[in-house]
Design a protein around this motif. Structure first.
Motif, PDB file in Angstrom:
ATOM      1  N   ASP A  58       0.812  -1.205   0.000  1.00  0.00           N
ATOM      2  CA  ASP A  58       0.000   0.000   0.000  1.00  0.00           C
ATOM      3  C   ASP A  58       0.854   1.267   0.000  1.00  0.00           C
ATOM      4  O   ASP A  58       0.461   2.288  -0.577  1.00  0.00           O
ATOM      5  CB  ASP A  58      -0.923  -0.003   1.234  1.00  0.00           C
ATOM      6  N   GLU A 113     -10.085  -8.988   2.267  1.00  0.00           N
ATOM      7  CA  GLU A 113     -10.178  -7.544   2.106  1.00  0.00           C
ATOM      8  C   GLU A 113      -8.862  -6.924   1.664  1.00  0.00           C
ATOM      9  O   GLU A 113      -8.850  -5.934   0.926  1.00  0.00           O
ATOM     10  CB  GLU A 113     -10.649  -6.894   3.410  1.00  0.00           C
ATOM     11  N   GLU A 115      -6.587  -8.243  -0.336  1.00  0.00           N
ATOM     12  CA  GLU A 115      -6.463  -8.464  -1.783  1.00  0.00           C
ATOM     13  C   GLU A 115      -7.412  -7.547  -2.547  1.00  0.00           C
ATOM     14  O   GLU A 115      -7.038  -6.952  -3.562  1.00  0.00           O
ATOM     15  CB  GLU A 115      -6.761  -9.928  -2.112  1.00  0.00           C
ATOM     16  N   ILE A 116      -8.636  -7.415  -2.055  1.00  0.00           N
ATOM     17  CA  ILE A 116      -9.638  -6.570  -2.714  1.00  0.00           C
ATOM     18  C   ILE A 116      -9.175  -5.115  -2.746  1.00  0.00           C
ATOM     19  O   ILE A 116      -9.258  -4.432  -3.775  1.00  0.00           O
ATOM     20  CB  ILE A 116     -10.996  -6.679  -1.994  1.00  0.00           C
ATOM     21  N   ASN A 117      -8.662  -4.630  -1.613  1.00  0.00           N
ATOM     22  CA  ASN A 117      -8.236  -3.230  -1.534  1.00  0.00           C
ATOM     23  C   ASN A 117      -7.042  -2.934  -2.438  1.00  0.00           C
ATOM     24  O   ASN A 117      -6.990  -1.887  -3.090  1.00  0.00           O
ATOM     25  CB  ASN A 117      -7.889  -2.872  -0.088  1.00  0.00           C
ATOM     26  N   ASN A 119      -6.155  -4.656  -5.175  1.00  0.00           N
ATOM     27  CA  ASN A 119      -6.598  -4.742  -6.568  1.00  0.00           C
ATOM     28  C   ASN A 119      -7.390  -3.501  -6.975  1.00  0.00           C
ATOM     29  O   ASN A 119      -7.298  -3.048  -8.123  1.00  0.00           O
ATOM     30  CB  ASN A 119      -7.435  -6.004  -6.774  1.00  0.00           C
ATOM     31  N   ARG A 120      -8.151  -2.946  -6.038  1.00  0.00           N
ATOM     32  CA  ARG A 120      -8.912  -1.727  -6.329  1.00  0.00           C
ATOM     33  C   ARG A 120      -7.967  -0.566  -6.612  1.00  0.00           C
ATOM     34  O   ARG A 120      -8.172   0.209  -7.552  1.00  0.00           O
ATOM     35  CB  ARG A 120      -9.819  -1.391  -5.134  1.00  0.00           C
ATOM     36  N   LYS A 121      -6.906  -0.451  -5.818  1.00  0.00           N
ATOM     37  CA  LYS A 121      -5.953   0.638  -6.023  1.00  0.00           C
ATOM     38  C   LYS A 121      -5.164   0.446  -7.316  1.00  0.00           C
ATOM     39  O   LYS A 121      -4.870   1.424  -8.019  1.00  0.00           O
ATOM     40  CB  LYS A 121      -5.004   0.735  -4.827  1.00  0.00           C
ATOM     41  N   ARG A 122      -4.813  -0.781  -7.637  1.00  0.00           N
ATOM     42  CA  ARG A 122      -4.079  -1.028  -8.882  1.00  0.00           C
ATOM     43  C   ARG A 122      -4.964  -0.683 -10.082  1.00  0.00           C
ATOM     44  O   ARG A 122      -4.485  -0.131 -11.082  1.00  0.00           O
ATOM     45  CB  ARG A 122      -3.612  -2.478  -8.933  1.00  0.00           C
ATOM     46  N   LYS A 123      -6.248  -1.004  -9.976  1.00  0.00           N
ATOM     47  CA  LYS A 123      -7.178  -0.662 -11.059  1.00  0.00           C
ATOM     48  C   LYS A 123      -7.344   0.848 -11.161  1.00  0.00           C
ATOM     49  O   LYS A 123      -7.431   1.400 -12.270  1.00  0.00           O
ATOM     50  CB  LYS A 123      -8.537  -1.324 -10.805  1.00  0.00           C
ATOM     51  N   GLN A 124      -7.362   1.529 -10.021  1.00  0.00           N
ATOM     52  CA  GLN A 124      -7.469   2.992 -10.016  1.00  0.00           C
ATOM     53  C   GLN A 124      -6.293   3.622 -10.746  1.00  0.00           C
ATOM     54  O   GLN A 124      -6.475   4.548 -11.552  1.00  0.00           O
ATOM     55  CB  GLN A 124      -7.506   3.490  -8.562  1.00  0.00           C
ATOM     56  N   ASN A 127      -6.568   2.984 -14.486  1.00  0.00           N
ATOM     57  CA  ASN A 127      -7.621   3.775 -15.126  1.00  0.00           C
ATOM     58  C   ASN A 127      -7.194   5.218 -15.386  1.00  0.00           C
ATOM     59  O   ASN A 127      -7.667   5.847 -16.339  1.00  0.00           O
ATOM     60  CB  ASN A 127      -8.891   3.744 -14.285  1.00  0.00           C
TER      61      ASN A 127
END
Length: 212
Positions: A58, A113, A115-117, A119-124, A127
């Motif tokens: 992170d 959670e 992994e989810i968090n 992956n969300r930041k990597r996608k952000q 994008n």
């Protein structure tokens, strides 16, 4: 430089141990022993070893998101935004190489959670770059025949691989490598219109690769 906090000391110790012995090869007991603290000190800062691994990733993914958003807000054209993002993305491998190395070696152990968090930041982050590529294609500065998604993954993949081969004692600094990446990506991505843009010319001139 100020004295490091216990949290920073725990992270530094874990980075060395994880990189050398692997995530599952290192216990919390081993971390606190090497760090010179107690289990209480560890659990005051991290709920678990999984949270520690999450925090390691992170730190640098939050940095690159912040710098990418700064680049988007500060500059006005796709060319200048892309240049700034490539430079900041490359620089992170000089600043946080141990964090990145440990993450890519041990990221499969992040679950739930965490992994989810991540992956969300990597996608952000992806994008933000994707938006810039699409805007560059719409303006005619970037080649439209190259799929935007693949372009983004190529940029991210190329820079990400730095963790495997970049060494501070090598012949090129991380800033030198950043200039080479800007040159490579711009010559592959910019159209004739984009290359003639004064801002593009300025960036390319400023980021001429260092000859060795």
């Amino acid at each position: 430089m100020g004295k490091k906090s216990l949290k920073e000391k725990i992270i530094d110790t874990a980075l060395i141990l994880f990189e050398k012995e692997g995530y599952h090869g290192v216990t919390v007991d081993r971390i606190v022993e090497q760090c010179g603290t107690s289990k209480g000190g560890f659990y005051h800062n991290f709920k678990s070893k999984d949270e520690l691994l999450f925090h390691i990733h992170d730190i640098f993914i939050s940095y690159v998101i912040e710098k990418a958003q700064e680049a988007y807000d500060r500059y006005t054209t796709p060319v200048s935004r892309m240049c700034a993002i490539i430079q900041s993305f490359t620089k992170v491998f000089g600043m946080y190489k141990p964090h990145i190395t440990v993450f890519y070696q041990e990221s499969t152990y992040l679950k739930g959670e965490f992994e989810i968090n991540i992956n969300r930041k990597r996608k952000q982050y992806k994008n933000i770059i994707l938006q810039i590529v699409r805007e560059g294609q719409e303006s005619g500065d970037f080649r439209s025949e190259v799929p935007a998604e693949i372009t983004v993954m190529a940029v991210i993949g190329m820079v990400n691989w730095l963790y495997k081969w970049f060494h501070e004692e090598g012949p090129l600094s991380i800033e030198d490598i950043g200039k080479i990446y800007v040159d490579l990506i711009f010559h592959a991505l910019l159209t004739e219109k984009g290359m003639k843009d004064p801002e593009a010319q300025e960036h390319l001139l400023r980021n001429q690769p260092v000859k060795r």
